[in-house]
Each structure stands twice: as structure tokens, then as C-alpha cells.
Design a protein around this motif. Structure first.
Motif, PDB file in Angstrom:
ATOM      1  N   GLY A 279      -6.470   5.705  -2.430  1.00 53.63           N
ATOM      2  CA  GLY A 279      -7.115   6.992  -2.719  1.00 53.63           C
ATOM      3  C   GLY A 279      -6.100   8.110  -2.566  1.00 53.63           C
TER       4      GLY A 279
ATOM      5  N   GLY B  49       4.262  -0.122   5.029  1.00 52.72           N
ATOM      6  CA  GLY B  49       5.323   0.876   5.225  1.00 52.72           C
ATOM      7  C   GLY B  49       4.905   1.903   6.259  1.00 52.72           C
ATOM      8  N   ARG B  50       5.902   2.567   6.811  1.00 55.51           N
ATOM      9  CA  ARG B  50       5.676   3.696   7.729  1.00 55.51           C
ATOM     10  C   ARG B  50       6.676   4.775   7.345  1.00 55.51           C
ATOM     11  NH1 ARG B  50       1.712   4.562  11.860  1.00 55.51           N
ATOM     12  NH2 ARG B  50       0.200   3.044  11.026  1.00 55.51           N
ATOM     13  N   TYR B  51       6.692   5.867   8.121  1.00 56.19           N
ATOM     14  CA  TYR B  51       7.654   6.942   7.877  1.00 56.19           C
ATOM     15  C   TYR B  51       7.447   7.515   6.466  1.00 56.19           C
ATOM     16  CZ  TYR B  51       9.612   4.325  11.758  1.00 56.19           C
ATOM     17  OH  TYR B  51       9.750   3.635  12.943  1.00 56.19           O
TER      18      TYR B  51
ATOM     19  N   TYR C 195      -5.083  10.373  -0.624  1.00 51.55           N
ATOM     20  CA  TYR C 195      -4.893  10.944   0.715  1.00 51.55           C
ATOM     21  C   TYR C 195      -3.750  10.165   1.350  1.00 51.55           C
ATOM     22  CZ  TYR C 195      -7.812   6.869   1.478  1.00 51.55           C
ATOM     23  OH  TYR C 195      -8.330   5.608   1.444  1.00 51.55           O
ATOM     24  N   VAL C 196      -3.137  10.727   2.369  1.00 50.27           N
ATOM     25  CA  VAL C 196      -1.958  10.076   2.951  1.00 50.27           C
ATOM     26  C   VAL C 196      -2.255   9.612   4.383  1.00 50.27           C
ATOM     27  CG1 VAL C 196       0.490  10.330   3.509  1.00 50.27           C
ATOM     28  CG2 VAL C 196      -0.477  11.540   1.548  1.00 50.27           C
ATOM     29  N   LEU C 197      -2.030   8.348   4.625  1.00 50.07           N
ATOM     30  CA  LEU C 197      -2.184   7.801   5.983  1.00 50.07           C
ATOM     31  C   LEU C 197      -0.809   7.829   6.659  1.00 50.07           C
ATOM     32  CD1 LEU C 197      -4.326   4.734   4.856  1.00 50.07           C
ATOM     33  CD2 LEU C 197      -5.172   6.785   6.016  1.00 50.07           C
ATOM     34  N   ASN C 198      -0.747   7.358   7.883  1.00 48.35           N
ATOM     35  CA  ASN C 198       0.557   7.323   8.566  1.00 48.35           C
ATOM     36  C   ASN C 198       1.294   6.018   8.329  1.00 48.35           C
ATOM     37  OD1 ASN C 198       0.510   9.886   9.661  1.00 48.35           O
ATOM     38  ND2 ASN C 198      -0.785   9.211  11.359  1.00 48.35           N
ATOM     39  N   GLY C 199       0.604   5.100   7.647  1.00 44.62           N
ATOM     40  CA  GLY C 199       1.248   3.814   7.383  1.00 44.62           C
ATOM     41  C   GLY C 199       0.327   2.961   6.531  1.00 44.62           C
TER      42      GLY C 199
ATOM     43  N   ALA D 139      -4.740   0.734   5.228  1.00 47.21           N
ATOM     44  CA  ALA D 139      -4.989   0.386   3.819  1.00 47.21           C
ATOM     45  C   ALA D 139      -5.017  -1.132   3.652  1.00 47.21           C
ATOM     46  CB  ALA D 139      -3.897   1.000   2.945  1.00 47.21           C
TER      47      ALA D 139
ATOM     48  N   PRO E 252       0.847  -1.200   0.000  1.00 48.05           N
ATOM     49  CA  PRO E 252       0.000   0.000   0.000  1.00 48.05           C
ATOM     50  C   PRO E 252       0.881   1.248   0.000  1.00 48.05           C
ATOM     51  CG  PRO E 252      -0.634  -1.504   1.771  1.00 48.05           C
ATOM     52  CD  PRO E 252       0.686  -1.974   1.238  1.00 48.05           C
ATOM     53  N   THR E 253       0.586   2.181  -0.897  1.00 50.50           N
ATOM     54  CA  THR E 253       1.360   3.424  -0.953  1.00 50.50           C
ATOM     55  C   THR E 253       0.546   4.499  -1.659  1.00 50.50           C
ATOM     56  OG1 THR E 253       3.273   4.502  -1.974  1.00 50.50           O
ATOM     57  CG2 THR E 253       2.481   2.493  -3.046  1.00 50.50           C
ATOM     58  N   PRO E 254       0.662   5.757  -1.200  1.00 44.16           N
ATOM     59  CA  PRO E 254      -0.088   6.822  -1.876  1.00 44.16           C
ATOM     60  C   PRO E 254       0.317   6.968  -3.339  1.00 44.16           C
ATOM     61  CG  PRO E 254       0.965   7.618   0.146  1.00 44.16           C
ATOM     62  CD  PRO E 254       1.493   6.256  -0.104  1.00 44.16           C
TER      63      PRO E 254
HETATM   64  N1  JA8 Z   1      -2.916   6.137   1.377  1.00 45.05           N
HETATM   65  C1  JA8 Z   1      -1.757   5.680   1.958  1.00 45.05           C
HETATM   66  N2  JA8 Z   1      -0.962   6.380   2.749  1.00 45.05           N
HETATM   67  C2  JA8 Z   1       0.145   5.671   3.171  1.00 45.05           C
HETATM   68  C3  JA8 Z   1       1.190   6.140   3.967  1.00 45.05           C
HETATM   69  C4  JA8 Z   1       2.220   5.279   4.293  1.00 45.05           C
HETATM   70 BR1  JA8 Z   1       3.639   5.921   5.391  1.00 45.05          BR
HETATM   71  C5  JA8 Z   1       2.261   3.970   3.853  1.00 45.05           C
HETATM   72  C6  JA8 Z   1       1.237   3.491   3.053  1.00 45.05           C
HETATM   73  C7  JA8 Z   1       0.190   4.354   2.719  1.00 45.05           C
HETATM   74  S1  JA8 Z   1      -1.206   4.053   1.739  1.00 45.05           S
END
Ligand code: JA8
Length: 227
Positions: free
Chosen positions: A132, A107-109, A134-138, A142, A81-83
Motif C-alpha cells: 500500500g 529490508g530495513r533502513y 505508506y512506508v513501514l520501518n522494514g 509486510a 516487500p518495498t513501498p
Molecule cells: N510499505 C512498506 N514499507 C517498507 C519499508 C521498508 Br525499510 C522495507 C519494506 C517496506 S514495505
């Protein structure tokens, strides 16, 4: 795989939990720190080239994949999972539901060292997917969403497979959003259920539902409407 394995406790509840109980799938949650060897179980470091934040080191991921691939009859699909990924979708959920083994790398950071995905691609299919813009913290939240979307498509998980065909974004509705649904009481706080739904005329009901789906899609997701 995550540095926050407790995020996945909810997968033992409800639908996925029942599927696990029925032996329709197996779930393993792995703490990435298990593959670190220093006193502080370090999983991140400063980015080459400078910039804010930290990057996840490649070594723990590489050793983690080594361990999890060992003994697998066929290579798994690695989902990251990644933005910056390809948009996750119902068709992709169907594709993943047919795979024998999925690995989810959370992933994190600021993200995972690029070489992790590069090296992984030499021994398994790698899918970098976004939920989507938007950015999560990890990647954990997701991953929970994708696991639920995929697992419910595995035969035997959902009691009534027919309910999979009339959902938003399902192939059966040529990607239209789902029509509005109603149940008892027939009138509630001055709001009545549309008459057509009491008619018992299945063709008219189906026509009304399609009209509603097209109208909703036109309003909310014109991008999904057929050309
Ligand atoms: N929408 C998403 N934001 C993030 C941020 C991180 Br850090 C890792 C995976 C994802 S998926």
C-alpha cells in the motif's frame, strides 16, 4: 530473511501455526547477520551519491541466498516487500500460493542495494511487492501480511474452502467488496438484522448480498467496479 527474526514468532500461532503443525508447509526464519563476518555483524553502510540514512550491503544478502538456494530442487521466488513495489493483490497471493518455495527478503533502513535484486534475478524469479502507499520501518510486517494471505490459500489450510470464494477481492465476487454479515441476536441495541436474511429464499438472499456488495464497492472502491 531479516535482521529482526523474532518478528516472525506470530507465524507459529493460529492459522499458519496449525498449517505448520499439519505439515502443509514449512517455515524457516533466517537472521541476515548470520552471513556477516565482522565483529559488529554489519549489514548496512552509507549510500553512494549521499543522502540521509543507510543502505543494506549486498554481500550478506548474496551469501544468504547462496546458502538458502543450495540443495533446492527448483529455484524459489524471491519476494521483496518495498513501498516502490507492484501492489500486492489477491490474484498475486493465489499465484504465490502455487509456488513450491518462497523467500521473503525483509529490508530495513533506506532499502537494499539494488544489485541484490539484480543478481538474484539471474537465478530466481524476483517479485518486488508493495502492501500500500505508506512506508513501514522494514519489510517484516509486510511479510507477515503476505505470508498469511498466501498460506490461507494453500489447499487444506482453511477448513472450509468455500469461504475463500465469497471474500472481498476473490475471483468469485468479480473483485467486489464483501457484503455485510450478521449473526444472532436478531435485534441488538435497537438494530435489526435485514429481514431478507430470515426469508430462507436463497435466490433473494444472494441478490440482496450482491446488491450490498456492489453498493459498498461503489462507495468505497469504485476502481474495482467492472466497466
Ligand atoms: N510499505 C512498506 N514499507 C517498507 C519499508 C521498508 Br525499510 C522495507 C519494506 C517496506 S514495505
Amino acid at each position: 530473511m531479516s535482521i529482526f527474526p523474532d518478528y516472525f514468532a506470530p507465524l507459529h500461532l493460529s492459522l499458519v501455526g496449525k498449517a505448520l503443525g499439519k505439515g502443509l508447509l514449512e517455515l524457516g526464519v533466517h537472521d541476515l547477520r548470520q552471513w556477516t563476518h565482522d565483529r559488529h555483524n554489519t549489514v548496512d553502510d552509507t549510500p553512494y551519491g549521499g543522502g540521509a540514512g543507510m543502505v543494506m550491503k549486498p554481500e550478506p544478502w548474496g551469501e544468504c541466498f547462496d546458502a538458502l538456494l543450495d540443495g533446492l530442487e527448483e529455484p524459489p521466488v524471491l519476494v521483496v516487500p518495498t513501498p516502490s513495489g507492484i501492489p500486492f493483490s489477491q490474484p498475486i497471493a493465489y499465484e504465490l500460493s502455487e509456488k513450491s518455495h518462497l523467500l521473503f527478503a525483509c529490508g530495513r533502513y533506506e532499502g537494499i542495494d539494488r544489485r541484490v535484486m539484480e543478481h538474484a534475478a539471474t537465478r530466481m524469479e524476483v517479485r518486488e511487492l508493495s502492501l500500500g502507499d505508506y512506508v513501514l520501518n522494514g519489510g517484516e510486517v509486510a511479510t507477515l501480511a503476505m505470508v498469511e494471505a498466501v498460506v490461507r490459500l494453500i489447499p487444506g489450510v482453511i477448513g472450509n474452502p468455500e469461504s475463500l470464494t465469497e471474500e472481498s477481492h476473490s475471483d468469485g465476487q468479480d473483485q467486489l467488496l464483501e457484503y455485510p454479515v450478521y449473526t444472532k441476536p436478531p435485534s441488538w441495541r435497537g438494530l435489526d438484522v435485514p429481514e431478507v436474511l430470515f426469508s430462507g429464499h436463497h435466490a433473494r438472499i444472494a441478490e440482496w448480498r450482491r446488491e450490498q456488495a456492489v453498493e459498498l464497492t461503489r462507495l468505497r472502491r469504485p476502481d474495482l467496479l467492472p466497466e
